[in-house]
Design a protein around this motif. Structure first.
Motif, PDB file in Angstrom:
ATOM      1  N   HIS A  39       0.842  -1.202   0.000  1.00  0.00           N
ATOM      2  CA  HIS A  39       0.000   0.000   0.000  1.00  0.00           C
ATOM      3  C   HIS A  39       0.872   1.246   0.000  1.00  0.00           C
ATOM      4  N   CYS A  43       1.080   4.150  -2.880  1.00  0.00           N
ATOM      5  CA  CYS A  43       0.368   5.338  -2.421  1.00  0.00           C
ATOM      6  C   CYS A  43       1.269   6.505  -2.131  1.00  0.00           C
ATOM      7  N   HIS A  60      -4.113   6.825  -5.408  1.00  0.00           N
ATOM      8  CA  HIS A  60      -5.195   7.635  -4.831  1.00  0.00           C
ATOM      9  C   HIS A  60      -5.487   8.797  -5.773  1.00  0.00           C
ATOM     10  N   PHE A  65      -8.595   4.607  -7.781  1.00  0.00           N
ATOM     11  CA  PHE A  65      -8.699   4.404  -6.327  1.00  0.00           C
ATOM     12  C   PHE A  65      -9.558   3.184  -5.975  1.00  0.00           C
ATOM     13  N   HIS A  69      -7.884  -0.644  -4.834  1.00  0.00           N
ATOM     14  CA  HIS A  69      -8.124  -1.134  -3.471  1.00  0.00           C
ATOM     15  C   HIS A  69      -8.971  -2.403  -3.468  1.00  0.00           C
ATOM     16  N   HIS A 196     -14.156   8.472   3.143  1.00  0.00           N
ATOM     17  CA  HIS A 196     -13.032   7.531   3.272  1.00  0.00           C
ATOM     18  C   HIS A 196     -11.842   8.175   3.987  1.00  0.00           C
ATOM     19  N   HIS A 200      -9.939   7.558   7.854  1.00  0.00           N
ATOM     20  CA  HIS A 200      -8.500   7.394   8.111  1.00  0.00           C
ATOM     21  C   HIS A 200      -8.068   8.355   9.213  1.00  0.00           C
ATOM     22  N   PHE A 217      -0.911   7.225   4.444  1.00  0.00           N
ATOM     23  CA  PHE A 217      -0.922   6.018   3.618  1.00  0.00           C
ATOM     24  C   PHE A 217       0.327   5.146   3.802  1.00  0.00           C
ATOM     25  N   PHE A 226      -7.690  -1.410   8.845  1.00  0.00           N
ATOM     26  CA  PHE A 226      -7.658  -0.828   7.501  1.00  0.00           C
ATOM     27  C   PHE A 226      -8.480  -1.676   6.526  1.00  0.00           C
ATOM     28  N   HIS A 229     -12.112  -1.370   7.088  1.00  0.00           N
ATOM     29  CA  HIS A 229     -12.504  -0.033   6.606  1.00  0.00           C
ATOM     30  C   HIS A 229     -12.651  -0.048   5.088  1.00  0.00           C
ATOM     31  N   HIS A 230     -11.642  -0.586   4.406  1.00  0.00           N
ATOM     32  CA  HIS A 230     -11.707  -0.567   2.953  1.00  0.00           C
ATOM     33  C   HIS A 230     -12.748  -1.525   2.389  1.00  0.00           C
TER      34      HIS A 230
HETATM   35 CU1  C2O Z   1      -4.992   3.561  -0.099  1.00  0.00          CU
HETATM   36 CU2  C2O Z   1      -7.802   4.211   2.399  1.00  0.00          CU
HETATM   37  O1  C2O Z   1      -6.200   4.171   1.354  1.00  0.00           O
END
Ligand code: C2O
Length: 452
Positions: A39, A43, A60, A65, A69, A196, A200, A217, A226, A229-230
Motif C-alpha cells: 500500500h 500510495c 489515490h 482508487f 483497493h 473515506h 482514516h 498512507f 484498515f 474499513h476498505h
Molecule cells: Cu490507499 Cu484508504 O487508502
C-alpha cells in the motif's frame, strides 16, 4: 458480514488469520509488514510511471482508487484464507456509515492489546462508545453527530451520482498529481476525498505527527482495521453502482480505465497481473455484500436548509469578494477560510445527463500535515466547526498527510441538489464558503459552478 454482526467463532478465526500473517517473515510478500508496504509503495510514489520516468505512480486521487483497493483486498483476503486453510474465510466490513445498528463505533474485537487485530497507534479518544465522525470537524452529542454523519453520506454517495464525481477522474500515463495545469488537474472522487479519508483521520493517532497508523498512507495498512474499513468503501462502491434509487449507475467505461493493470502477490506469493476491467463485477471475484438495513438512513436523509433566500445581497453589502473561474482572480490563498460570491447557471436549461457542479480549480497544497476544506453554500458565516447536517453543507475535501508531497487537484462536488433544497436554484450568483481545518497553506486558482 458487517463487523458488528460476527460470531465469537468468526472472531477467533479472524484473529488467528492475522496471527498467522503477522508471524510470517517480513520478506514474505504475504506478511502483514509487506502487505502494508505494498500500500505504501503504490500510495506514496515509490514507483515511476511506465514510459514516463519523471512522473510518479499513485493509486489515490483518481479513478483507479476504487479498483486498485478492490484488488488489494481481494489478494489480502485470499492470503488470509490460505493461511487458515479455509477457502471460505472472508473479511468483515466496518460499516461506519451505519448510524443506527452498531456500525459507527470501533468494534470490541479490535481493542484487546494481546489480539492480532490490535494496533497501538489509534486515537485513544475514539475508543467505544465514541461515535465515528464522517467529517473531521464534527462535534456535539450523539444525536447531533448522527445527522452530521448522515448528510456527508448522502452528499458523497447519493448526490455525487456520476462516475467522475463519485469515483474520481481520469488517470493515465503522464498524469502528474503535483504539477498540473488547471484543466488537467486530476481529481479524486467524493467517496475517497470525503468519508473515506475522514475515517482514516478519525482512526489514526493524533499524537503521531502524521496521525499514524491509519492517518497516513505509509502506515495505514499496518492496522488490521484498515482492511475492514476498505471493505466498507468497496461495499459502498457496489451500493452506489447497483443499490440506490434511480437504478444502476455507471462506472467509467473508457479503455484507459478498463485496461489499467496492476501487479499483486497472490496467496502463493506469486506475482500476478490484474486489470481494472476484471474488478468491476464483485460477484466474479467470488464475493458479495448482504443488504444492510441501516443504509436507508443515509439514502433517505433529506437535509433541511437553515437559511432562506439568497445570501448574496447581504454578502455584497459586507464586502464579500466575487471570485470567478481561472484565470480571473489569479492564485488565491485560502488561509483559514474564504467566502466568495460565485456565478451560477441560474435557470439555464440543463440536459438530463448533466450535473450542476462546483469546481474548485487547481487546489494546491503541500501535504505536510492533515488538512480539510469544508464547503458550504449560502452560509457566509460558516467556519470549520459549522454543523454538517444541513442542506448548506456541500462536502469536504480531506487531504491525507504525506510530507513534502504537493498535490494539485480540481475538486468537484455536485451542488444542484443543495441549491434546490435552499430554494436558490434560479439565482445567477451564490455565496460559497470554503472553511479550512488545519494550518497547512492552501491555494486555489478559481471557483466555477456550471453544468457538465
Ligand atoms: Cu490507499 Cu484508504 O487508502
Amino acid at each position: 458480514m458487517p463487523a458488528q454482526n460476527v460470531s465469537a467463532d468468526y472472531i477467533a478465526k479472524y484473529r488467528r488469520a492475522y496471527e498467522l500473517m503477522r508471524s510470517l517473515p517480513q520478506d514474505d510478500p504475504r506478511s502483514l509488514a509487506t502487505q502494508a508496504n505494498i500500500h505504501c509503495s503504490f500510495c506514496n510514489g515509490a514507483y515511476k510511471q511506465a514510459g514516463n520516468d519523471s512522473v510518479l505512480l499513485q493509486v489515490h486521487f483518481s479513478w483507479v482508487f476504487l479498483p486498485w483497493h478492490r484488488w488489494y483486498l481481494y489478494f489480502h483476503e485470499r492470503i488470509l484464507a490460505s493461511l487458515l486453510g479455509d477457502p471460505t474465510f472472508s473479511l468483515v466490513f466496518w460499516n461506519w456509515d451505519d448510524q443506527r445498528d452498531g456500525g459507527n463505533v470501533t468494534r470490541a474485537m479490535y481493542l484487546p492489546n494481546d489480539s492480532s487485530l490490535y494496533d497501538a497507534k489509534r486515537n485513544q479518544a475514539n475508543l467505544p462508545p465514541t461515535l465515528v465522525k464522517l467529517v473531521p470537524t464534527i462535534t456535539g452529542n450523539d444525536s447531533e453527530i448522527i445527522n452530521q454523519n448522515l448528510n456527508p453520506m448522502y452528499q458523497d454517495v447519493v448526490n455525487n451520482d456520476n462516475a467522475e464525481l463519485f469515483m474520481g477522474g481520469a488517470y493515465v500515463t503522464g498524469t502528474d498529481l503535483s504539477n498540473s495545469t488547471v484543466l488537467s488537474a486530476p481529481l479524486g472522487g467524493s467517496i475517497e476525498n470525503g468519508i473515506h479519508n475522514a475515517m482514516h483521520f478519525w482512526t489514526g493517532d493524533p499524537t503521531q505527527p502524521l496521525i499514524q497508523d491509519m492517518g497516513t498512507f505509509t502506515t495505514a495498512s499496518r492496522d488490521p482495521i484498515f482492511y475492514a474499513h476498505h471493505s466498507n468503501v468497496d461495499r459502498l462502491w457496489d451500493k452506489w453502482r447497483y443499490g440506490l434509487p434511480g437504478g444502476p449507475r455507471a462506472d467509467h467505461s473508457e479503455d484507459d480505465f478498463l485496461n489499467t493493470e496492476f501487479y499483486f502477490y497472490d496467496e502463493n506469493a506469486s506475482l500476478v497481473k490484474v486489470n481494472v476491467r476484471d474488478a468491476l463485477d464483485s460477484s466474479k471475484l467470488g464475493y458479495s455484500y448482504p443488504d444492510v438495513a441501516a443504509d436507508e438512513l443515509w439514502i433517505n436523509y433529506s437535509p433541511s436548509p437553515v437559511t432562506s433566500g439568497s445570501a448574496v445581497q447581504a454578502a455584497l453589502a459586507s464586502g464579500v469578494p466575487v471570485v470567478g473561474p481561472y484565470p480571473q482572480n489569479g492564485t488565491i490563498s485560502l488561509g483559514s477560510g474564504l467566502t466568495a460570491i460565485v456565478a451560477a447557471p441560474g435557470n439555464q436549461s440543463k440536459s438530463s445527463d448533466e450535473r450542476e457542479v462546483l469546481v474548485i480549480q487547481r487546489l494546491t497544497v503541500t501535504r505536510d500535515i492533515f488538512v480539510a476544506v469544508l464547503v458550504f453554500v449560502n452560509l457566509p458565516s460558516a467556519h470549520s466547526s459549522t454543523v454538517t447536517s444541513s442542506a448548506e453543507y456541500v462536502g469536504t475535501y480531506n487531504i491525507i498527510a504525506a510530507p513534502g508531497k504537493t498535490l494539485t487537484a480540481n475538486v468537484k462536488m455536485e451542488i444542484g441538489d443543495n441549491l434546490q433544497r435552499i430554494g436558490i436554484q434560479n439565482e445567477t450568483e451564490v455565496v460559497l464558503t470554503l472553511a479550512v481545518k488545519g494550518t497547512q497553506p492552501i491555494t486555489i486558482d478559481g471557483l466555477l459552478i456550471h453544468y457538465e
